[in-house]
Motif scaffolding. Structure first.
Motif, PDB file in Angstrom:
ATOM      1  N   GLY A   1     126.255  -1.978  73.867  1.00 23.82           N
ATOM      2  CA  GLY A   1     127.327  -1.635  72.873  1.00 23.82           C
ATOM      3  C   GLY A   1     126.928  -0.052  72.093  1.00 23.82           C
ATOM      4  O   GLY A   1     125.870   0.286  72.346  1.00 23.82           O
ATOM      5  N   PHE A   2     127.879   0.128  71.221  1.00 27.20           N
ATOM      6  CA  PHE A   2     127.844   1.383  70.450  1.00 27.20           C
ATOM      7  C   PHE A   2     127.991   1.125  69.025  1.00 27.20           C
ATOM      8  O   PHE A   2     128.754   0.321  68.666  1.00 27.20           O
ATOM      9  CB  PHE A   2     128.815   2.260  70.566  1.00 27.20           C
ATOM     10  N   ALA A   3     126.989   1.339  67.999  1.00 31.36           N
ATOM     11  CA  ALA A   3     127.082   1.243  66.958  1.00 31.36           C
ATOM     12  C   ALA A   3     128.322   2.209  66.120  1.00 31.36           C
ATOM     13  O   ALA A   3     128.139   3.381  66.453  1.00 31.36           O
ATOM     14  CB  ALA A   3     125.859   1.459  65.948  1.00 31.36           C
ATOM     15  N   ASP A   4     129.164   1.721  65.286  1.00 33.76           N
ATOM     16  CA  ASP A   4     130.138   2.489  64.843  1.00 33.76           C
ATOM     17  C   ASP A   4     129.597   3.009  63.296  1.00 33.76           C
ATOM     18  O   ASP A   4     128.153   2.902  63.241  1.00 33.76           O
ATOM     19  CB  ASP A   4     131.323   1.732  64.478  1.00 33.76           C
TER      20      ASP A   4
ATOM     21  N   SER B   1     129.623   2.192  60.390  1.00 31.17           N
ATOM     22  CA  SER B   1     128.840   1.550  59.478  1.00 31.17           C
ATOM     23  C   SER B   1     127.589   0.531  60.060  1.00 31.17           C
ATOM     24  O   SER B   1     127.035  -0.045  59.351  1.00 31.17           O
ATOM     25  CB  SER B   1     130.154   0.128  59.152  1.00 31.17           C
ATOM     26  N   GLY B   2     127.450   0.822  61.401  1.00 32.43           N
ATOM     27  CA  GLY B   2     126.405   0.195  61.900  1.00 32.43           C
ATOM     28  C   GLY B   2     126.474  -1.086  63.076  1.00 32.43           C
ATOM     29  O   GLY B   2     125.906  -1.530  63.459  1.00 32.43           O
ATOM     30  N   ALA B   3     127.813  -1.378  62.665  1.00 26.53           N
ATOM     31  CA  ALA B   3     128.426  -2.557  63.483  1.00 26.53           C
ATOM     32  C   ALA B   3     128.449  -2.283  64.922  1.00 26.53           C
ATOM     33  O   ALA B   3     128.882  -1.211  65.245  1.00 26.53           O
ATOM     34  CB  ALA B   3     129.735  -3.083  62.829  1.00 26.53           C
ATOM     35  N   VAL B   4     128.226  -3.239  65.919  1.00 25.18           N
ATOM     36  CA  VAL B   4     128.246  -2.855  67.301  1.00 25.18           C
ATOM     37  C   VAL B   4     129.424  -3.198  67.888  1.00 25.18           C
ATOM     38  O   VAL B   4     130.203  -4.465  67.750  1.00 25.18           O
ATOM     39  CB  VAL B   4     127.018  -3.328  68.062  1.00 25.18           C
ATOM     40  N   ARG B   5     130.064  -2.426  68.554  1.00 24.26           N
ATOM     41  CA  ARG B   5     131.272  -2.503  69.307  1.00 24.26           C
ATOM     42  C   ARG B   5     130.608  -2.790  70.938  1.00 24.26           C
ATOM     43  O   ARG B   5     130.088  -1.814  71.374  1.00 24.26           O
ATOM     44  CB  ARG B   5     132.144  -1.416  69.371  1.00 24.26           C
ATOM     45  N   LEU B   6     130.859  -3.761  71.677  1.00 22.91           N
ATOM     46  CA  LEU B   6     130.591  -3.767  72.904  1.00 22.91           C
ATOM     47  C   LEU B   6     131.225  -2.547  74.150  1.00 22.91           C
ATOM     48  O   LEU B   6     132.237  -2.468  73.843  1.00 22.91           O
ATOM     49  CB  LEU B   6     130.840  -5.179  73.551  1.00 22.91           C
ATOM     50  N   ALA B   7     130.394  -2.168  74.879  1.00 24.24           N
ATOM     51  CA  ALA B   7     130.746  -1.369  76.008  1.00 24.24           C
ATOM     52  C   ALA B   7     131.462  -2.245  77.204  1.00 24.24           C
ATOM     53  O   ALA B   7     130.932  -3.189  77.402  1.00 24.24           O
ATOM     54  CB  ALA B   7     129.687  -0.598  76.408  1.00 24.24           C
ATOM     55  N   GLY B   8     132.462  -1.623  77.502  1.00 20.37           N
ATOM     56  CA  GLY B   8     132.941  -2.003  78.651  1.00 20.37           C
ATOM     57  C   GLY B   8     133.861  -1.431  79.620  1.00 20.37           C
ATOM     58  O   GLY B   8     133.336   0.014  79.659  1.00 20.37           O
ATOM     59  N   THR B   9     134.602  -1.767  80.454  1.00 17.15           N
ATOM     60  CA  THR B   9     135.469  -0.667  81.329  1.00 17.15           C
ATOM     61  C   THR B   9     136.669  -0.681  80.877  1.00 17.15           C
ATOM     62  O   THR B   9     137.447  -1.355  80.234  1.00 17.15           O
ATOM     63  CB  THR B   9     135.049  -1.108  82.901  1.00 17.15           C
ATOM     64  N   ASP B  10     137.387   0.376  81.476  1.00 19.85           N
ATOM     65  CA  ASP B  10     138.803   0.305  81.140  1.00 19.85           C
ATOM     66  C   ASP B  10     139.856  -0.238  82.101  1.00 19.85           C
ATOM     67  O   ASP B  10     140.748  -0.433  82.114  1.00 19.85           O
ATOM     68  CB  ASP B  10     139.400   1.937  80.898  1.00 19.85           C
ATOM     69  N   VAL B  11     139.132  -0.604  83.008  1.00 22.10           N
ATOM     70  CA  VAL B  11     139.662  -1.380  84.384  1.00 22.10           C
ATOM     71  C   VAL B  11     138.975  -2.528  84.847  1.00 22.10           C
ATOM     72  O   VAL B  11     137.724  -2.369  84.526  1.00 22.10           O
ATOM     73  CB  VAL B  11     139.913  -0.654  85.605  1.00 22.10           C
ATOM     74  N   THR B  12     139.599  -3.598  85.358  1.00 22.56           N
ATOM     75  CA  THR B  12     138.704  -4.769  85.604  1.00 22.56           C
ATOM     76  C   THR B  12     138.161  -4.422  87.197  1.00 22.56           C
ATOM     77  O   THR B  12     138.634  -3.828  87.997  1.00 22.56           O
ATOM     78  CB  THR B  12     139.365  -6.072  85.835  1.00 22.56           C
ATOM     79  N   VAL B  13     136.519  -4.581  87.037  1.00 27.29           N
ATOM     80  CA  VAL B  13     135.724  -4.300  88.258  1.00 27.29           C
ATOM     81  C   VAL B  13     135.355  -5.882  88.717  1.00 27.29           C
ATOM     82  O   VAL B  13     135.221  -6.679  87.856  1.00 27.29           O
ATOM     83  CB  VAL B  13     134.487  -3.236  87.863  1.00 27.29           C
TER      84      VAL B  13
END
Length: 109
Positions: free
Chosen positions: A85-88, A90-102
């Motif tokens: 994921g990526f920290a925003d 504020s330091g809170a993490v947003r999970l990394a994903g894909t923009d389409v289902t794989v």
């Protein structure tokens, strides 16, 4: 770091099958059960993503994880993958994903 070093990182997509609070963790966390398909099977991860993600929003979501690290004891559970994921700001993490289902288990190329 060389390109060969990058290729050693086995990053795959998987679908979160369950998400539960992890009260024994030092920092607020969830225990995720993730299906990586036949490539890597079903694995668990302790994820510090409680500030930006609710458990109900995570179940069914595809995430990306590093699947070839050694398992790590995290309190009473063994974390088998490192969810990415990526920290925003504020330091809170947003999970990394894909923009389409794989397909579950698809490797990052």
């Amino acid at each position: 770091m060389s390109f060969g070093d990058f290729l050693k990182a086995d990053i795959r997509a998987g679908t979160v099958k369950s998400c539960s609070p992890f009260p024994a963790a030092r920092k607020p966390s969830y225990i995720l059960t993730i299906d990586f398909g036949p490539a890597a099977g079903i694995r668990k991860s302790a994820a510090q993503v409680t500030e930006r993600h609710a458990p109900d929003d995570l179940v069914g979501r595809q995430v990306m994880a590093l699947v070839n690290l050694p398992a790590r004891q995290t309190g009473p559970i063994i974390s088998e993958v490192l969810v990415l994921g990526f920290a925003d700001e504020s330091g809170a993490v947003r999970l990394a994903g894909t923009d389409v289902t794989v397909p579950d288990g698809a490797r990052l190329a």
